[in-house]
Design a protein around this motif. Sequence first.
Motif, PDB file in Angstrom:
ATOM      1  N   ALA A  54       0.766  -1.216  -0.135  1.00 50.62           N
ATOM      2  CA  ALA A  54       0.049  -0.052   0.071  1.00 50.62           C
ATOM      3  C   ALA A  54       0.874   1.320  -0.130  1.00 50.62           C
ATOM      4  O   ALA A  54       0.698   2.209  -0.696  1.00 50.62           O
ATOM      5  CB  ALA A  54      -0.873  -0.015   1.131  1.00 50.62           C
ATOM      6  N   LEU A 104      -0.956   4.568  -0.665  1.00 54.20           N
ATOM      7  CA  LEU A 104      -2.417   4.309  -0.283  1.00 54.20           C
ATOM      8  C   LEU A 104      -2.410   3.916   1.291  1.00 54.20           C
ATOM      9  O   LEU A 104      -1.259   3.661   1.762  1.00 54.20           O
ATOM     10  CB  LEU A 104      -3.157   3.403  -0.761  1.00 54.20           C
ATOM     11  N   SER A 105      -3.411   4.588   1.963  1.00 56.12           N
ATOM     12  CA  SER A 105      -3.564   3.871   3.417  1.00 56.12           C
ATOM     13  C   SER A 105      -4.051   2.770   3.454  1.00 56.12           C
ATOM     14  O   SER A 105      -4.811   2.293   2.619  1.00 56.12           O
ATOM     15  CB  SER A 105      -4.554   5.175   3.911  1.00 56.12           C
ATOM     16  N   GLY A 148      -7.281   5.104  -0.110  1.00 53.92           N
ATOM     17  CA  GLY A 148      -6.977   3.904   0.448  1.00 53.92           C
ATOM     18  C   GLY A 148      -7.730   2.792   0.554  1.00 53.92           C
ATOM     19  O   GLY A 148      -8.732   2.730   0.053  1.00 53.92           O
ATOM     20  N   ASP A 200     -12.519   0.078  -0.395  1.00 53.18           N
ATOM     21  CA  ASP A 200     -11.576   0.722  -1.104  1.00 53.18           C
ATOM     22  C   ASP A 200     -11.989   2.200  -1.698  1.00 53.18           C
ATOM     23  O   ASP A 200     -13.178   2.246  -2.020  1.00 53.18           O
ATOM     24  CB  ASP A 200     -10.564   0.031  -1.985  1.00 53.18           C
TER      25      ASP A 200
END
Length: 580
Positions: free
Chosen positions: A423, A428-429, A468, A511
């Motif tokens: 991630a 991305l979280s 995320g 997501d």
Amino acid sequence: MEYNLVTNLKICPEIVSQIMNGNVNLLYYAHIPSAIVALLMGFFVISKSKTLLAKIFFVFSFLFFLWTALNLVAWISSNSKAIMFSWSLLGIMSSLFYVVSLYFIYVFIDKKDISFIKKIILGGIVLPIIILTPTRFNLSGFDSLYCYAKDNLFLNYIYVPQIIASIWIIFVIIHRYIKADSYNRKQIIPLAIGIVLFLLTFFGTGYIADNADSYLMYSIEIYGLFALVIFLGFLAYLIVKFKAFEIRMLAAEALVAALVILLFAEFFFIGVENPTVTILISVTILLSTVFGIWLINSVRNEVKRKEELQEMSTRLAMANDKLRQLDNAKSEFISIASHQLRTPLTAIKGFISLLLEGTYGEINVKARDAMNKVYVSNERLIDLVEDLLNVSRIESGRMEYAFAPTQVEDIIHELKDNLVFNARKKKLSLEIKLPEKLLPKVKADYAKMREVLSNLIENSIKYTDRGGVTVRAESGQFPITNNQFPNNNQISNDQKNKLQTDDCVRVIISDTGIGIPAEEMPYLFGKFSRGKDVKRLHATGTGLGLYVGKGIVEAHGGRIWAESEGAGKGSRFIVELPLA
Ligand code: ADP
């Protein structure tokens, strides 16, 4: 044989007219159409079906035709030779009716020919009649005063085969009925009714006529002919109903033909003198013809449709079988091929790891870079092979599960550690949201469930560019939503809204990625199914992950489904597992 017969007796028509109360036309009216209809029915059946049953029926109806024709000659001829000839044959005919009926019943119920012994016995009991028919034992002379053939004592013998065959028939019917299952009973009952009514009418009306002394009693025999034709038609219908579709057609045709012929006969023998009756009969004939054609057509269509359906379903079943075989062969092939592939791939992985670790000496940066790429590609290959193996295992039912009470949080924590790096690489979280209290344990195969959830989280990372991924877990009873039945229209929305799950644990992976268009939703969990948009993301994949995941989750007694507001609006994948 010589009886000193006088031919062309003027007295005969007078006597017949007297007996018939002047209504001589009734004789023609009853005999001719009945004989024709019986003959037609016989030919119809034999032209459409060549089974033994059809042949016996043909003989039966032909006998009836002969009997009717001979009986008519005996009634109306004024030639004493003709009267004697036909009169002498009537005995054989009537005995044969009973014997052939018995044969018919056997073949109808047992669906096979009777034994040779039975044939000999049946032949044996009618043989004396056949042998004695042309002798003086049959008819002893001609009474030219009253215009009839004089019976001899022998005539009583014709009752012997009739009685034997009747008792035999009743025995066979009862015996077979007791032994039959419900389907066969349905066949036996109408058959028994048809045959028994035929023989009873034949015997009863004949007996009355033999001992008659009034017009009324004679005419009973004559009207009996109509009943006989109807019973004959009924038997034809039975062959039809329980044998072949095509003959059902023929029943309709025979019925209509019989109706029209009978009406025509009425026209000729009764109606001509009276204009009102003529018109009435004409209209009836017209209506019956129109209605008859309509009936035949509709039966034909129905029969055709049924035959088509049957053929189609046979072909479908065959195709299905073939497909299943092919599918098995394919799974077998994939399984063998994958096993063979896995071994070298594992070796490659091992050696590259050793190389990268410097076990075989220092390697320069360029070579290390190349080595890393080989490693990543090899990993992808290993994943693919593993997916293919899983597909073949799931499809052949050879996937083995080691179920045990499992803490879902453990899997999630483990996955977070593994995947947070992926991630982060995409900026991305990766957020984990778990309830403060421990969730109840679920019944799961830890390793397989980790594979499923890992694939879902990897997908979410793969198909998300910005934002995320959140992994949530919760337990309880949940309302069942429409999304869980993307292909099921049998359950109405109202019904679905009222449904609730049992106590279970849900893992929800959401997501902010490319989302799933509604039209792709139904195919999402299919084999090799990949979305249209994924190429745009340059995301690698095979379209097997979700298919395998669904197989595994369902083997757990759980459910998996996806939700999305549409393309570009993110997705949610929900896995629901039953408690341990
Ligand atoms: P793969 O990812 O190898 O293509 P999967 O079976 O895992 O195969 O997924 C099938 C398809 O489902 C993907 O090709 C993609 O179109 C869609 N999909 C899966 N996960 C997501 C997600 N998180 N967001 C959007 N689409 C997804």
